[in-house]
Design a protein around this motif. Structure first.
Motif, PDB file in Angstrom:
ATOM      1  N   TRP A  45      -4.721  12.001  -2.785  1.00 33.55           N
ATOM      2  CA  TRP A  45      -5.156  10.606  -2.774  1.00 33.55           C
ATOM      3  C   TRP A  45      -4.075   9.673  -2.264  1.00 33.55           C
ATOM      4  CZ3 TRP A  45      -2.691   6.748  -5.531  1.00 33.55           C
ATOM      5  CH2 TRP A  45      -1.770   7.160  -6.497  1.00 33.55           C
ATOM      6  N   ARG A  46      -2.802  10.133  -2.341  1.00 31.44           N
ATOM      7  CA  ARG A  46      -1.691   9.283  -1.925  1.00 31.44           C
ATOM      8  C   ARG A  46      -1.542   9.202  -0.396  1.00 31.44           C
ATOM      9  NH1 ARG A  46       2.080   8.367  -6.092  1.00 31.44           N
ATOM     10  NH2 ARG A  46       1.761   9.611  -7.983  1.00 31.44           N
ATOM     11  N   VAL A  47      -2.047  10.217   0.297  1.00 33.35           N
ATOM     12  CA  VAL A  47      -1.797  10.329   1.743  1.00 33.35           C
ATOM     13  C   VAL A  47      -2.196   9.082   2.524  1.00 33.35           C
ATOM     14  CG1 VAL A  47      -2.403  11.604   3.838  1.00 33.35           C
ATOM     15  CG2 VAL A  47      -1.868  12.841   1.716  1.00 33.35           C
ATOM     16  N   PRO A  48      -3.433   8.574   2.386  1.00 29.46           N
ATOM     17  CA  PRO A  48      -3.788   7.393   3.182  1.00 29.46           C
ATOM     18  C   PRO A  48      -2.976   6.156   2.849  1.00 29.46           C
ATOM     19  CG  PRO A  48      -5.548   7.967   1.650  1.00 29.46           C
ATOM     20  CD  PRO A  48      -4.574   9.085   1.619  1.00 29.46           C
ATOM     21  N   PHE A  49      -2.524   6.050   1.585  1.00 29.29           N
ATOM     22  CA  PHE A  49      -1.686   4.902   1.223  1.00 29.29           C
ATOM     23  C   PHE A  49      -0.314   4.997   1.893  1.00 29.29           C
ATOM     24  CE2 PHE A  49      -4.700   4.918  -2.333  1.00 29.29           C
ATOM     25  CZ  PHE A  49      -5.034   3.581  -2.415  1.00 29.29           C
ATOM     26  N   VAL A  50       0.297   6.181   1.835  1.00 27.70           N
ATOM     27  CA  VAL A  50       1.626   6.352   2.417  1.00 27.70           C
ATOM     28  C   VAL A  50       1.590   6.174   3.931  1.00 27.70           C
ATOM     29  CG1 VAL A  50       3.528   7.984   2.753  1.00 27.70           C
ATOM     30  CG2 VAL A  50       2.383   7.843   0.528  1.00 27.70           C
ATOM     31  N   LEU A  51       0.522   6.654   4.547  1.00 29.15           N
ATOM     32  CA  LEU A  51       0.400   6.516   5.998  1.00 29.15           C
ATOM     33  C   LEU A  51       0.171   5.070   6.439  1.00 29.15           C
ATOM     34  CD1 LEU A  51      -1.662   9.690   6.989  1.00 29.15           C
ATOM     35  CD2 LEU A  51       0.803   9.298   7.183  1.00 29.15           C
ATOM     36  N   SER A  52       0.079   4.165   5.471  1.00 24.46           N
ATOM     37  CA  SER A  52      -0.077   2.756   5.817  1.00 24.46           C
ATOM     38  C   SER A  52       1.092   2.218   6.623  1.00 24.46           C
ATOM     39  CB  SER A  52      -0.253   1.909   4.546  1.00 24.46           C
ATOM     40  OG  SER A  52      -1.500   2.150   3.947  1.00 24.46           O
ATOM     41  N   PHE A  53       2.245   2.892   6.549  1.00 20.41           N
ATOM     42  CA  PHE A  53       3.380   2.401   7.340  1.00 20.41           C
ATOM     43  C   PHE A  53       3.068   2.481   8.833  1.00 20.41           C
ATOM     44  CE2 PHE A  53       4.387   6.917   7.671  1.00 20.41           C
ATOM     45  CZ  PHE A  53       4.980   7.037   8.911  1.00 20.41           C
ATOM     46  N   ILE A  54       2.207   3.432   9.211  1.00 19.74           N
ATOM     47  CA  ILE A  54       1.781   3.505  10.616  1.00 19.74           C
ATOM     48  C   ILE A  54       0.904   2.299  10.951  1.00 19.74           C
ATOM     49  CG2 ILE A  54       0.465   4.839  12.307  1.00 19.74           C
ATOM     50  CD1 ILE A  54       1.219   7.351  10.784  1.00 19.74           C
ATOM     51  N   LEU A  55       0.027   1.949  10.019  1.00 17.54           N
ATOM     52  CA  LEU A  55      -0.828   0.791  10.231  1.00 17.54           C
ATOM     53  C   LEU A  55      -0.007  -0.486  10.339  1.00 17.54           C
ATOM     54  CD1 LEU A  55      -3.712   1.562   7.694  1.00 17.54           C
ATOM     55  CD2 LEU A  55      -3.378   2.423  10.014  1.00 17.54           C
TER      56      LEU A  55
ATOM     57  N   SER B 165       0.827  -1.212   0.000  1.00 14.61           N
ATOM     58  CA  SER B 165       0.000   0.000   0.000  1.00 14.61           C
ATOM     59  C   SER B 165       0.860   1.261   0.000  1.00 14.61           C
ATOM     60  CB  SER B 165      -0.927   0.004   1.217  1.00 14.61           C
ATOM     61  OG  SER B 165      -1.836  -1.059   1.155  1.00 14.61           O
ATOM     62  N   VAL B 166       1.922   1.254   0.790  1.00 14.97           N
ATOM     63  CA  VAL B 166       2.846   2.396   0.798  1.00 14.97           C
ATOM     64  C   VAL B 166       3.453   2.596  -0.583  1.00 14.97           C
ATOM     65  CG1 VAL B 166       5.035   3.260   1.708  1.00 14.97           C
ATOM     66  CG2 VAL B 166       3.372   2.227   3.255  1.00 14.97           C
ATOM     67  N   LEU B 167       3.840   1.531  -1.233  1.00 11.46           N
ATOM     68  CA  LEU B 167       4.442   1.632  -2.567  1.00 11.46           C
ATOM     69  C   LEU B 167       3.446   2.151  -3.593  1.00 11.46           C
ATOM     70  CD1 LEU B 167       6.610  -1.624  -2.635  1.00 11.46           C
ATOM     71  CD2 LEU B 167       7.403   0.749  -2.451  1.00 11.46           C
ATOM     72  N   ILE B 168       2.165   1.780  -3.459  1.00 11.56           N
ATOM     73  CA  ILE B 168       1.147   2.346  -4.360  1.00 11.56           C
ATOM     74  C   ILE B 168       1.060   3.859  -4.155  1.00 11.56           C
ATOM     75  CG2 ILE B 168      -1.352   2.497  -4.743  1.00 11.56           C
ATOM     76  CD1 ILE B 168      -1.480  -0.525  -4.352  1.00 11.56           C
ATOM     77  N   GLY B 169       1.117   4.286  -2.895  1.00 12.13           N
ATOM     78  CA  GLY B 169       1.065   5.719  -2.611  1.00 12.13           C
ATOM     79  C   GLY B 169       2.269   6.486  -3.142  1.00 12.13           C
ATOM     80  N   LEU B 170       3.402   5.820  -3.288  1.00 11.20           N
ATOM     81  CA  LEU B 170       4.627   6.461  -3.780  1.00 11.20           C
ATOM     82  C   LEU B 170       4.868   6.237  -5.267  1.00 11.20           C
ATOM     83  CD1 LEU B 170       7.049   5.505  -0.840  1.00 11.20           C
ATOM     84  CD2 LEU B 170       5.915   7.707  -1.213  1.00 11.20           C
ATOM     85  N   LEU B 171       4.034   5.453  -5.911  1.00 11.76           N
ATOM     86  CA  LEU B 171       4.278   5.052  -7.293  1.00 11.76           C
ATOM     87  C   LEU B 171       4.152   6.232  -8.264  1.00 11.76           C
ATOM     88  CD1 LEU B 171       4.793   2.565  -9.121  1.00 11.76           C
ATOM     89  CD2 LEU B 171       2.306   2.351  -9.344  1.00 11.76           C
ATOM     90  N   PRO B 172       5.189   6.493  -9.070  1.00 12.66           N
ATOM     91  CA  PRO B 172       5.086   7.536 -10.102  1.00 12.66           C
ATOM     92  C   PRO B 172       3.997   7.183 -11.113  1.00 12.66           C
ATOM     93  CG  PRO B 172       7.373   6.926  -9.730  1.00 12.66           C
ATOM     94  CD  PRO B 172       6.535   5.911  -9.004  1.00 12.66           C
ATOM     95  N   THR B 173       3.431   8.189 -11.739  1.00 11.49           N
ATOM     96  CA  THR B 173       2.332   7.976 -12.677  1.00 11.49           C
ATOM     97  C   THR B 173       2.850   7.733 -14.095  1.00 11.49           C
ATOM     98  OG1 THR B 173       2.117  10.323 -13.154  1.00 11.49           O
ATOM     99  CG2 THR B 173       0.867   9.453 -11.284  1.00 11.49           C
TER     100      THR B 173
END
Length: 453
Positions: free
Chosen positions: A192-202, A102-110
């Protein structure tokens, strides 16, 4: 080798286990649901900009679909490994894999940065997400239920049944708040990326909780025999326990089909066929998911009082009755009746899903419990759940807009499900730590009710 804990320690560990399982599974469903929401809104433009709008949307939704397709593979492989090496190790692995993907999806270039590589990587990460969720669903259930006192297994099962509706509510609330607080350009660029990147907390929270949970007593007891080392869980599940696997798979076809009818097809039906605004449709689904949480808890608790079979029969009969009036009430286009019928329908569907974890866990011996439960669960979703939205569209088209073909299909699934319930043995209160039903080392199945159809 792990020691079997004392009675007092088991009580504390049981509470810790169900907390870890519920929170961990809810977090994984949150990530999975979150992707479903953005795949229909943001991702088509960012990852498939060379296609026309319709093709881009279909391609983006296909990336969501490959995640669903990867779930059975994850369930089968993780089920085999979980029966072989323990529930705890697999649960640590699945929450880590889901969070990191999930974190990688949030960081993935378009596409604008990587070109065609971007959607390819997106698909690969979705496959990884689906694999992790497939292993998580059954494993978390067993980690909680194998720790639980027999009198509270239904209660814990109901708590586990709340994970999916709770995650759907949370994911939609998070996206709504981000969209409301950011400009459309900022939300598209990075919001839209914020919740994916914050997955590292989860991931950190999930790992912290699960590291404090010991291996389940049932698996520890099985390790003391030679069955775990000598057996092949997936092969043994198919060879010696195919009858109960088939029974519980056919049972869950009913709830699975109705679940996808409500949460996927109903939104399309009320907005496209009935002309109800999308915002109203989303509000109806949010309200129905609140009812689903209540339904899952009620189902689990009732199964502790009257048994798994009777409680499941109550839920199955209720959904059968609601099926006959569901579409006529939707056609009133009146918000309160629509909310009531969708809430009751999803509530009684999750009523059965709240009993499913404990019914499945109690139906199989320890050495094949993970593999067998995963086969039944994913098989039902493959056969009846996943195809339901597409079949519903096709049947309504054949009926020139009439939904009664869909009703007939769901009634058939529901009646089959009810038949499986009524012919199943009652398992409430059985000793889940017993290895009496385990396959003997010589390849003969030991006598016992659990292995029979």
């Amino acid at each position: 080798m792990n020691a079997i804990p004392s009675s007092a320690a088991r009580e504390r560990m049981a509470t810790r286990a169900v907390t870890a399982a519920t929170i961990g599974t809810a977090l994984e469903w949150f990530d999975f649901t979150l992707y479903g929401a953005v795949s229909a809104t943001i991702l088509p433009k960012l990852f498939f900009p060379t296609m026309d709008a319709t093709a881009a949307l279909l391609a983006s939704l296909a990336t969501f679909g490959v995640g669903l397709g990867a779930r059975p593979l994850g369930a089968i492989i993780c089920g085999h490994l979980g029966d072989k090496f323990g529930r705890r190790n697999l649960m640590l692995a699945t929450v880590t894999i889901m969070g990191l993907s999930s974190v990688l999806i949030g960081l993935l270039p378009t596409y604008a940065t990587l070109g065609v590589t971007a959607p390819v990587l997106l698909v690969l990460l979705r496959i990884v997400q689906g694999f992790a969720l497939g292993g998580e669903s059954t494993g978390a259930q067993l980690m909680a239920l194998e720790h639980a006192h027999p009198d509270r297994r239904g209660k814990y099962s109901g708590l586990l049944g709340t994970c999916s509706p709770l995650s759907q509510i949370l994911a939609n609330v998070v996206l709504f708040l981000l969209a409301a607080s950011l400009s459309p350009a900022d939300f598209e660029a990075w919001g839209w990326r914020v919740p994916f990147v914050l997955s590292f907390i989860l991931v950190a929270v999930g790992l912290y909780i699960r590291l404090k949970v010991s291996e389940t007593p049932a698996f520890v007891a099985a390790e003391r025999t030679a069955v775990v080392e000598a057996g092949s869980p997936l092969r043994d599940a198919l060879r010696f326990h195919w009858r109960p696997v088939l029974r519980w798979m056919l049972f869950f076809c009913g709830p699975a089909a109705i679940f996808y009818l409500i949460v996927v097809y109903s939104l399309s039906y009320i907005t496209n066929q009935l002309g109800v605004p999308k915002q109203t449709g989303f509000a109806l689904l949010m309200g129905a998911n609140v009812c689903a949480i209540v339904g899952a808890l009620a189902g689990g608790l009732l199964s502790d009082r009257i048994g798994r079979r009777r409680a499941l029969a109550v839920g199955s009969c209720a959904t059968l009755a609601i099926l006959l009036v569901y579409f006529p009430i939707l056609e009133t286009r009146s918000f309160v009746p629509m909310l009531a019928i969708m809430g009751l329908f999803l509530g009684f569907t999750q009523f059965q899903s709240g009993i499913q974890p404990v019914a499945f866990a109690e139906a199989f011996p320890t050495n094949v419990r993970y593999s067998s439960s995963a086969l039944a669960y994913t098989g039902a979703n493959l056969i009846a759940g996943g195809p339901m939205p597409v079949l519903a569209v096709w049947l309504v088209s054949l009926g020139n807009g009439s939904p009664w073909g869909v009703v007939a299909l769901c009634v058939a699934w529901n009646l089959l499900s009810l038949a499986m319930i009524l012919t199943a043995p009652e398992t409430r209160g059985i000793d889940m730590n017993s290895t009496d039903d385990a396959r003997t080392l010589s390849g003969n199945r030991a006598p016992g009710a659990l292995g029979a159809l």
